[in-house]
Design a protein around this motif. Structure first.
Motif, PDB file in Angstrom:
ATOM      1  N   GLY A 108       0.824  -1.204   0.000  1.00  0.00           N
ATOM      2  CA  GLY A 108       0.000   0.000   0.000  1.00  0.00           C
ATOM      3  C   GLY A 108       0.853   1.247   0.000  1.00  0.00           C
ATOM      4  N   GLU A 109       0.195   2.369  -0.243  1.00  0.00           N
ATOM      5  CA  GLU A 109       0.889   3.657  -0.165  1.00  0.00           C
ATOM      6  C   GLU A 109      -0.039   4.630   0.537  1.00  0.00           C
ATOM      7  OE1 GLU A 109       1.449   5.607  -3.945  1.00  0.00           O
ATOM      8  OE2 GLU A 109      -0.690   5.631  -4.361  1.00  0.00           O
ATOM      9  N   GLU A 161       2.584 -10.377   2.047  1.00  0.00           N
ATOM     10  CA  GLU A 161       1.576 -10.920   1.126  1.00  0.00           C
ATOM     11  C   GLU A 161       1.432 -10.074  -0.129  1.00  0.00           C
ATOM     12  OE1 GLU A 161      -0.378 -13.609   1.673  1.00  0.00           O
ATOM     13  OE2 GLU A 161       0.747 -13.979   3.532  1.00  0.00           O
ATOM     14  N   ALA A 162       1.235 -10.728  -1.274  1.00  0.00           N
ATOM     15  CA  ALA A 162       0.886  -9.995  -2.494  1.00  0.00           C
ATOM     16  C   ALA A 162      -0.577  -9.554  -2.377  1.00  0.00           C
ATOM     17  CB  ALA A 162       1.067 -10.883  -3.703  1.00  0.00           C
ATOM     18  N   VAL A 163      -0.904  -8.425  -2.980  1.00  0.00           N
ATOM     19  CA  VAL A 163      -2.257  -7.869  -2.874  1.00  0.00           C
ATOM     20  C   VAL A 163      -2.993  -8.038  -4.205  1.00  0.00           C
ATOM     21  CG1 VAL A 163      -3.584  -5.779  -2.369  1.00  0.00           C
ATOM     22  CG2 VAL A 163      -1.416  -6.185  -1.192  1.00  0.00           C
ATOM     23  N   ALA A 164      -4.245  -8.518  -4.141  1.00  0.00           N
ATOM     24  CA  ALA A 164      -5.059  -8.701  -5.353  1.00  0.00           C
ATOM     25  C   ALA A 164      -5.464  -7.334  -5.916  1.00  0.00           C
ATOM     26  CB  ALA A 164      -6.299  -9.519  -4.992  1.00  0.00           C
ATOM     27  N   PRO A 165      -5.873  -7.279  -7.202  1.00  0.00           N
ATOM     28  CA  PRO A 165      -6.249  -5.989  -7.796  1.00  0.00           C
ATOM     29  C   PRO A 165      -7.458  -5.370  -7.096  1.00  0.00           C
ATOM     30  CG  PRO A 165      -6.035  -7.696  -9.481  1.00  0.00           C
ATOM     31  CD  PRO A 165      -5.936  -8.385  -8.166  1.00  0.00           C
ATOM     32  N   SER A 166      -7.404  -4.032  -6.923  1.00  0.00           N
ATOM     33  CA  SER A 166      -8.528  -3.322  -6.311  1.00  0.00           C
ATOM     34  C   SER A 166      -9.318  -2.550  -7.366  1.00  0.00           C
ATOM     35  CB  SER A 166      -8.018  -2.323  -5.263  1.00  0.00           C
ATOM     36  OG  SER A 166      -7.428  -1.200  -5.894  1.00  0.00           O
ATOM     37  N   GLY A 167      -8.771  -2.487  -8.590  1.00  0.00           N
ATOM     38  CA  GLY A 167      -9.427  -1.708  -9.638  1.00  0.00           C
ATOM     39  C   GLY A 167      -8.639  -0.455  -9.996  1.00  0.00           C
ATOM     40  N   TYR A 186      -0.310  -2.652  -5.585  1.00  0.00           N
ATOM     41  CA  TYR A 186      -1.066  -2.245  -4.397  1.00  0.00           C
ATOM     42  C   TYR A 186      -2.071  -1.157  -4.772  1.00  0.00           C
ATOM     43  CZ  TYR A 186       2.818   0.989  -4.943  1.00  0.00           C
ATOM     44  OH  TYR A 186       3.737   1.844  -5.485  1.00  0.00           O
ATOM     45  N   PRO A 187      -3.152  -1.004  -3.973  1.00  0.00           N
ATOM     46  CA  PRO A 187      -4.151   0.013  -4.290  1.00  0.00           C
ATOM     47  C   PRO A 187      -3.546   1.415  -4.221  1.00  0.00           C
ATOM     48  CG  PRO A 187      -4.924  -1.420  -2.515  1.00  0.00           C
ATOM     49  CD  PRO A 187      -3.487  -1.753  -2.753  1.00  0.00           C
ATOM     50  N   GLN A 188      -3.893   2.241  -5.194  1.00  0.00           N
ATOM     51  CA  GLN A 188      -3.472   3.638  -5.126  1.00  0.00           C
ATOM     52  C   GLN A 188      -4.043   4.241  -3.839  1.00  0.00           C
ATOM     53  OE1 GLN A 188      -5.013   6.954  -7.788  1.00  0.00           O
ATOM     54  NE2 GLN A 188      -3.386   6.076  -9.038  1.00  0.00           N
ATOM     55  N   GLY A 189      -3.251   5.064  -3.149  1.00  0.00           N
ATOM     56  CA  GLY A 189      -3.682   5.637  -1.875  1.00  0.00           C
ATOM     57  C   GLY A 189      -5.038   6.326  -2.015  1.00  0.00           C
ATOM     58  N   VAL A 190      -5.984   6.017  -1.125  1.00  0.00           N
ATOM     59  CA  VAL A 190      -7.323   6.592  -1.225  1.00  0.00           C
ATOM     60  C   VAL A 190      -7.422   7.869  -0.387  1.00  0.00           C
ATOM     61  CG1 VAL A 190      -9.800   6.183  -0.941  1.00  0.00           C
ATOM     62  CG2 VAL A 190      -8.307   4.301  -1.564  1.00  0.00           C
ATOM     63  N   LEU A 191      -6.923   7.800   0.837  1.00  0.00           N
ATOM     64  CA  LEU A 191      -7.063   8.952   1.723  1.00  0.00           C
ATOM     65  C   LEU A 191      -5.913   9.936   1.587  1.00  0.00           C
ATOM     66  CD1 LEU A 191      -8.420   7.402   5.000  1.00  0.00           C
ATOM     67  CD2 LEU A 191      -9.528   9.083   3.562  1.00  0.00           C
TER      68      LEU A 191
END
Ligand SMILES: C=C(O[C@@H]1C=C(C(=O)O)C=C[C@H]1O)C(=O)O
Length: 367
Positions: free
Chosen positions: A172-173, A275-281, A362-367
């Motif tokens: 994550g970031e 852990e590897a992270v699955a796609p979030s979109g 990893y998911p692009q940072g949301v917050l």
């Protein structure tokens, strides 16, 4: 008369708020029970390997949905922050999450850890970036948080170097707006400040302000801003530059606020785990690529990303520590390693590269 009407109106509104709170409370409990059931399902279907409770891709989706459906009057980020805390509490019910961060307490990295995981996470300060890596590698904590780049001062080389020796993955970031303050203690004589403590990055972020306001004060670089805040104790002629959290944790007063030279000063942090992270979109990926010292190496490296229309978000060069090659590139791009386009591009790059190491999607940072 008007006072009576005001009282009645407020009483009625407060009754409505109490009703709503009751419903919110019930709904949060219902949500928490669902999360507990998720944990039961995960346990029942476990093949004996360690169960993964925290799902970064799912959390990113929940936060994005909270923002998308928000109609105000609360801002999107405010709404997402509330959901961030609800999820954090739900996850803690499933399985308390332990997170190491670059300490000591009161650093911006701690603030980033809490912003990303919420306040139900158990956070542990480490005294150096490679210690954060080691703590995650040893399994003492599940995740770590380290700074990687600042918009004013650039890359945090210790973090990039730690990735070269580690098998940990980026999961994550998180980006944090950084506000620096000049902090003083109750014993500071504010008209005789001759020494200013801070981390070298923070001193650099406030260089112009310091030149203008304290041209003759000695600037002392210490290991962290929190360390700078601690140093003030008993020194009547010193001040520290640090953030809000350090001011609160160490009981200091803001003598000058928001003294960073660039108003949009921000730092990007990475979440590291096993852990590897699955796609979030909406995902990003980071790779390290070593190229041989041959003509056209940089072109060979970048061309496949262009061919497959992949946006590079950062390219960083570090000196290689092995004799086999000369350049090591840290590359961030939009997309997930499971995307066909990404796989095609990386395949092409790997034919020219001396070595290629996927650090994570990893998911692009949301917050
Ligand atoms: C509930 C789950 O587990 C955790 C808690 C979540 C939540 O409270 O929404 C989301 C993802 C996981 O970190 C899940 O996997 O869906």
């Amino acid at each position: 008369m008007t006072q009576d009407t005001e009282k009645l109106q407020l009483a009625a509104l407060r009754d409505r708020i109490d009703d709503i709170d009751l419903k919110i409370g019930h709904l949060i409990s219902e949500r928490a029970r669902c999360a507990q059931e998720v944990a039961e399902v995960k346990k029942a279907n476990s093949d004996g390997s360690e169960i993964v409770y925290y799902r970064p891709e799912r959390e990113a989706q929940v936060l994005r949905k909270a923002m998308e459906r928000n109609q105000g009057p609360l801002g999107d980020e405010e709404m997402a922050r509330l959901f961030r805390e609800i999820m954090s509490a739900c996850l803690a019910l499933e399985h308390p999450i332990k997170v190491a961060f670059l300490g000591p307490e009161g650093t911006f990295t701690e603030q980033a850890a809490l912003k990303h995981f919420g306040h139900s996470a158990v956070t542990r300060p480490m005294s150096a970036i490679d210690e954060v890596f080691r703590e995650v590698e040893s399994g003492a904590v599940q995740y770590g948080v380290v700074p990687v780049e600042n918009s004013t001062e650039g890359v945090v080389n210790h973090t990039l170097d730690s990735f070269m020796d580690s098998n940990l993955k980026i999961c994550g970031e998180v980006v944090l707006r950084i506000h620096q303050h000049l902090l003083v203690s109750e014993v500071t004589k504010t008209d005789s400040i001759t020494r200013i403590y801070s981390h070298s990055q923070s001193l650099a972020q406030c260089r112009k302000w310091l030149d203008a306001h304290y041209p003759n004060a000695e600037r002392v670089a210490v290991n962290s801003n929190a360390e700078a805040a601690k140093r003030l104790r008993g020194e009547w002629n010193a001040a520290a530059i640090a953030g809000e959290m350090a001011a609160e944790k160490y009981g200091l007063t803001k003598f000058a606020e928001n003294i960073e030279d660039q108003p949009d000063n921000s730092t990007r942090f990475l979440i590291i785990g096993t852990e590897a992270v699955a796609p979030s979109g909406v995902d990003k990926s980071s790779v390290v690529i070593a190229m041989r010292n041959e003509p056209g190496a940089l072109h060979d490296l970048l061309a496949p990303f262009q061919t497959h229309k992949i946006d590079l978000t950062r390219v960083e060069t570090r000196p290689a520590r092995s004799g086999n090659w000369n350049y090591v590139f840290f590359i961030d791009f939009n997309g997930h390693k499971d995307d066909e386009r990404v796989q095609a591009a990386l395949n092409e790059v790997s034919q020219k590269a001396a070595d290629i190491k996927m650090l994570g999607s990893y998911p692009q940072g949301v917050l």
